[in-house]
Design a protein around this motif. Sequence first.
Motif, short mmCIF file in Angstrom:
data_model
loop_
_atom_site.label_atom_id
_atom_site.label_comp_id
_atom_site.label_asym_id
_atom_site.label_seq_id
_atom_site.Cartn_x
_atom_site.Cartn_y
_atom_site.Cartn_z
N SER A 11 1.24 -1.66 4.36
CA SER A 11 2.53 -0.59 4.47
C SER A 11 3.49 -0.96 4.89
O SER A 11 4.54 -0.37 3.95
N GLU B 122 0.63 -7.51 10.50
CA GLU B 122 1.04 -8.43 12.16
C GLU B 122 0.65 -9.92 11.21
O GLU B 122 0.94 -11.14 12.27
N ILE C 19 7.20 -4.99 13.01
CA ILE C 19 6.60 -3.83 12.58
C ILE C 19 6.05 -3.35 14.56
O ILE C 19 5.43 -1.75 14.45
N ALA D 19 1.13 -1.18 0.15
CA ALA D 19 0.17 0.02 -0.26
C ALA D 19 0.79 1.10 0.16
O ALA D 19 1.07 1.65 1.09
#
Length: 292
Positions: free
Chosen positions: A205, A189, A240, A10
């Motif tokens: 992302s 995740e 993350i 994205a």
Amino acid sequence: IEDFKGVIPAMLTPFTKDEEIDEAGIRDLTEYLLSFNIGGLYLTGSTGETFLMNEEERKKVLEIVMDQVAGRVPVVAHIGTLSTKAAIELAKHAESLGVAGISSVPPFYWRHSEEAIINYYKDIVESVDLPMIVYNIPLAGLMSVDTIKKLAELKNVCGVKFTSTTLFEITQIKDATPEGFMIFGGADELASSNLAIGVDGIIGSFYNLIPDLFIQIRENVKNGNQAKAEELQRYAVRIIMDVLKHGSMVGAMKSILRKAGIEAGYSRRPFLNFEDERQKEVVNSLLSIENI
Ligand code: HMN
């Protein structure tokens, strides 16, 4: 749109330090992402800071990326916004550029009824001849599986991008929609788990920042090495979390990419940009992870 699968960033939208659209940065980041085995690009979504741009700017970003990609991977443009009229204009513009598909969050902020939400999608898909990926994300108000089922009956609604930290809804959507309805996992995740339960692709992302790690995760799932995929996913989750803890995720990711020499640019305020000492902190939190 059938080719739109696998690991799909994205894409971030690089802005200059003074918050203008950074065309050179956008081209640079596009090339960087294309150097990995990605399955496509998802443009002007939340990671792309879309709601911090006006419509002309959103169009411009798409034009630059479409020009740079030049058909090498399918591009899906997120055209969602608060007004149906504006979303249709963005959809028509995306169609004129030859995108593989469009995608939209439901109209948010006013908490519309299901009827109004369904009408929003219906009006958009009837105004263009493009596949639509419905985008279900808690930030815009999560739609129920039943609403997704109704949307799947609309002409050209070909799939859903489902950003949730639970998995069972994806299996419910599979049950509720026709064979071939595409499902994309949206929580990075859960990439390995989403892939294991058979999503068509993962859109997120972190595929801007560590695409290779997720491409390896996907390869391992595909080859039946779920244990290895889970091991790699554990590294991914640590990264993350280490990035998210700084807040302003897009600003933090851009800060790391800049440090690595990729012209991912800056974020628009009110997102934070991390520079100097804070940039060191953001980058160091990544470097402290062993064995990657
Ligand atoms: C987009 O619209 O740009 C993204 O695809 C959204 C994407 O699903 C991300 N979700 C949110 O930002 C809420 C995830 O990639 C998310 O950033 C990641 O899982 C970390 O929490």
